[in-house]
Scaffold this motif. Sequence first.
Motif, mmCIF file in Angstrom:
data_model
loop_
_atom_site.group_PDB
_atom_site.id
_atom_site.type_symbol
_atom_site.label_atom_id
_atom_site.label_comp_id
_atom_site.label_asym_id
_atom_site.label_seq_id
_atom_site.Cartn_x
_atom_site.Cartn_y
_atom_site.Cartn_z
ATOM 1 N N ASP A 228 6.745 44.565 -16.961
ATOM 2 C CA ASP A 228 5.996 45.665 -15.697
ATOM 3 C C ASP A 228 5.488 45.268 -14.588
ATOM 4 O OD1 ASP A 228 3.235 44.981 -16.325
ATOM 5 O OD2 ASP A 228 3.775 46.671 -18.310
ATOM 6 N N ASP A 229 5.550 45.777 -13.209
ATOM 7 C CA ASP A 229 4.966 45.240 -11.955
ATOM 8 C C ASP A 229 3.267 44.855 -12.357
ATOM 9 O OD1 ASP A 229 7.033 45.703 -10.656
ATOM 10 O OD2 ASP A 229 6.090 47.112 -9.610
ATOM 11 N N ALA A 230 2.751 45.423 -12.629
ATOM 12 C CA ALA A 230 0.994 45.546 -12.907
ATOM 13 C C ALA A 230 1.027 43.519 -13.778
ATOM 14 C CB ALA A 230 0.264 46.172 -13.725
ATOM 15 N N ARG A 231 1.664 43.952 -15.149
ATOM 16 C CA ARG A 231 1.701 42.398 -15.929
ATOM 17 C C ARG A 231 2.203 40.778 -15.508
ATOM 18 N NH1 ARG A 231 2.291 43.055 -22.342
ATOM 19 N NH2 ARG A 231 2.104 41.055 -22.892
ATOM 20 N N ALA A 232 3.970 41.624 -13.889
ATOM 21 C CA ALA A 232 4.061 39.911 -13.057
ATOM 22 C C ALA A 232 3.391 40.000 -12.577
ATOM 23 C CB ALA A 232 5.927 40.466 -13.341
ATOM 24 N N LEU A 233 2.191 40.286 -11.747
ATOM 25 C CA LEU A 233 2.066 39.953 -10.564
ATOM 26 C C LEU A 233 0.703 39.674 -11.250
ATOM 27 C CD1 LEU A 233 1.802 43.215 -8.313
ATOM 28 C CD2 LEU A 233 2.758 41.386 -7.824
ATOM 29 N N ASN A 234 0.529 39.907 -12.427
ATOM 30 C CA ASN A 234 -1.388 39.421 -13.104
ATOM 31 C C ASN A 234 -0.862 37.471 -13.182
ATOM 32 O OD1 ASN A 234 -3.337 39.338 -14.042
ATOM 33 N ND2 ASN A 234 -2.797 38.871 -16.343
ATOM 34 N N LEU A 235 0.671 37.843 -14.089
ATOM 35 C CA LEU A 235 1.134 36.552 -14.551
ATOM 36 C C LEU A 235 1.587 35.643 -13.224
ATOM 37 C CD1 LEU A 235 2.646 34.180 -16.491
ATOM 38 C CD2 LEU A 235 4.886 35.057 -15.942
ATOM 39 N N LEU A 236 2.095 35.803 -11.564
ATOM 40 C CA LEU A 236 1.967 35.589 -10.895
ATOM 41 C C LEU A 236 1.032 34.765 -10.668
ATOM 42 C CD1 LEU A 236 5.123 37.571 -8.679
ATOM 43 C CD2 LEU A 236 4.915 34.908 -9.457
ATOM 44 N N ARG A 237 0.169 35.831 -10.034
ATOM 45 C CA ARG A 237 -1.708 35.326 -10.299
ATOM 46 C C ARG A 237 -1.880 33.981 -10.445
ATOM 47 N NH1 ARG A 237 -2.423 40.502 -9.862
ATOM 48 N NH2 ARG A 237 -2.342 41.940 -7.547
ATOM 49 N N TYR A 238 -1.772 34.228 -12.315
ATOM 50 C CA TYR A 238 -2.195 33.239 -12.695
ATOM 51 C C TYR A 238 -1.746 31.802 -12.606
ATOM 52 C CZ TYR A 238 -3.958 30.840 -16.748
ATOM 53 O OH TYR A 238 -4.525 30.365 -18.065
ATOM 54 N N TRP A 239 -0.760 31.726 -12.943
ATOM 55 C CA TRP A 239 0.617 30.486 -12.589
ATOM 56 C C TRP A 239 0.606 29.823 -11.053
ATOM 57 C CZ3 TRP A 239 5.452 30.366 -9.448
ATOM 58 C CH2 TRP A 239 6.332 29.704 -9.067
ATOM 59 N N MET A 240 0.026 31.027 -10.281
ATOM 60 C CA MET A 240 0.007 29.913 -8.837
ATOM 61 C C MET A 240 -1.810 29.370 -9.084
ATOM 62 S SD MET A 240 1.486 33.406 -5.879
ATOM 63 C CE MET A 240 0.703 32.334 -4.814
ATOM 64 N N ARG A 241 -2.230 30.342 -9.348
ATOM 65 C CA ARG A 241 -4.131 29.581 -9.649
ATOM 66 C C ARG A 241 -3.917 28.051 -10.821
ATOM 67 N NH1 ARG A 241 -6.283 33.737 -11.159
ATOM 68 N NH2 ARG A 241 -7.350 32.592 -13.015
ATOM 69 N N GLY A 242 -3.117 27.857 -10.929
ATOM 70 C CA GLY A 242 -2.746 26.963 -11.912
ATOM 71 C C GLY A 242 -1.806 25.998 -11.321
ATOM 72 N N LEU A 243 -1.434 26.021 -10.796
ATOM 73 C CA LEU A 243 -0.771 25.428 -9.586
ATOM 74 C C LEU A 243 -1.053 24.767 -7.809
ATOM 75 C CD1 LEU A 243 2.956 26.293 -9.201
ATOM 76 C CD2 LEU A 243 2.308 24.751 -10.718
ATOM 77 N N GLY A 244 -2.364 25.310 -8.549
ATOM 78 C CA GLY A 244 -3.655 25.195 -7.085
ATOM 79 C C GLY A 244 -3.420 25.133 -5.884
ATOM 80 N N LEU A 245 -2.673 26.624 -6.173
ATOM 81 C CA LEU A 245 -2.198 27.359 -4.505
ATOM 82 C C LEU A 245 -3.614 28.416 -4.103
ATOM 83 C CD1 LEU A 245 0.766 28.007 -5.278
ATOM 84 C CD2 LEU A 245 0.702 26.256 -3.413
ATOM 85 N N PRO A 246 -3.745 28.666 -3.202
ATOM 86 C CA PRO A 246 -4.169 29.665 -2.702
ATOM 87 C C PRO A 246 -4.374 31.210 -3.236
ATOM 88 C CG PRO A 246 -3.872 28.354 -1.042
ATOM 89 C CD PRO A 246 -2.734 27.714 -2.120
#
Length: 475
Positions: free
Chosen positions: A267-285
């Motif tokens: 769902d949207d909330a969970r997908a957005l949470n995953l995107l944020r976490y994934w991007m942070r792990g990649l070192g993206l702001p």
Amino acid sequence: MTSPAEPDAGRIVVDALGVALSALPADARIAIAYSGGLDSSVLLDAAVRVAGASRCVALHVHHGLSPNADAWLAHCGATARALGVAFDFRRVDVARDGAAGVEAAARDARYRALDAMCAAHGAQSLWLAQHADDQAETVLLQLLRGAGLAGLAAMAPMRSMAGGVPRVRPLLGLLRVQLEQYAAARGLNWVDDESNADVRYARNALRHDVMPALAAHFPGFRDALARTAAHAASAQQLLDELAQIDLLDASRDDGRALSHDALVALDDARALNLLRYWMRGLGLPAASAARLADALRQLRDVREVGGDHGLRVDHAGRRLRSYRGLVFWGDQDDDASVPDASREPAELAWQGQEVWRVPQWRGTFVFAPSDADDPDAAPEAVLTSAPLVARARTGGERMRDPAAGLGRTLKNLFQERGVPAWERDVPLLFVGDTLLFVPRIGVNRAALELGKDDAATAATTRWRRIEWREDLLIA
């Protein structure tokens, strides 16, 4: 440590640093971020008392933003020498016209310089001088910006950094007035940054105009905001743990990509949470909520229509890509369709070298010893039969497909192997005028006919595995 007659503020400061020190190995080197201001002057003085001068190194960043920056550098160096502490500094260039503002640019440049100096001095911990008033200002700023939980969590007492040393804030529970009392009791000298009085900066406006009014009407507001930050940090930790669970199912290519299907199934909330976490792990702001929501909308649309094109999401110099069921971040300036034929060819008369650097493509050809059973190997006789030439694709190149037993275009071979269009701008390796090797495809078996006569005696033939290794780019 402290004497019985020392004021309470002195004992509180020393005790706070003692707690931070107790978490470190007995011989750990401690880096002190030392601007020369009140807060960092207290931190440095107390660190020397608690840990000893030999374990400390004072690090100063010269931003060049103030006409007094050279004087501050001189003051910091002199103070460190008087304390018997090693001292180092770096000059940085701060972009004054960046989209994030000069404050954010200076902060990013400062932390990059501090991390570099920590590495140079073998420091195992970086101590920063932020205190409770700074924390309250940060929480208020994040609230006014509409930040999420990660922003409201503000500054952590200790934070491990990917590729850097842990950042520790021993004074985060202390008030500025307690630091002022310590400095007065110890007779410390410090510098004042004139920009701290400029209320055009958001943090200064809060400090000078808002915080005094809050203190008058809500005396305990600092403690209340600190509790808010702690609650937000706890909630964010739970969200991160949920994202880790989702990442187990969605992660591909060692975390560099996500499964498109697995992502949009959430769902949207969970997908957005995953995107944020994934991007942070990649070192993206961190991206704004609006940009992330738009990215997820586009990813759902792309999946629904069944195509792999049409994404238009750029962030921090990167571009979100979707290809053959994978979602990942590529270079923003990649051309998805046309190879760059403007680069000058590079030529090498091969004489046994194991590496050949080709700066035009920001990479290196590797010729590693191998044998005839290696599908990506070529006989040395082929490599020496004519000059090696690295040049760009011009379109229409063909090579033999061993499985099909016939020649095929590179475009077809790239498609068959699932190589995205924006990753096909690679140097083609020719021996003379004959195509020998294509990165991401392999050796052209037809080219091996050049060394057939020399390779007749298998026992004396030496082979080299050909590889293409792109430079590691660090943002």
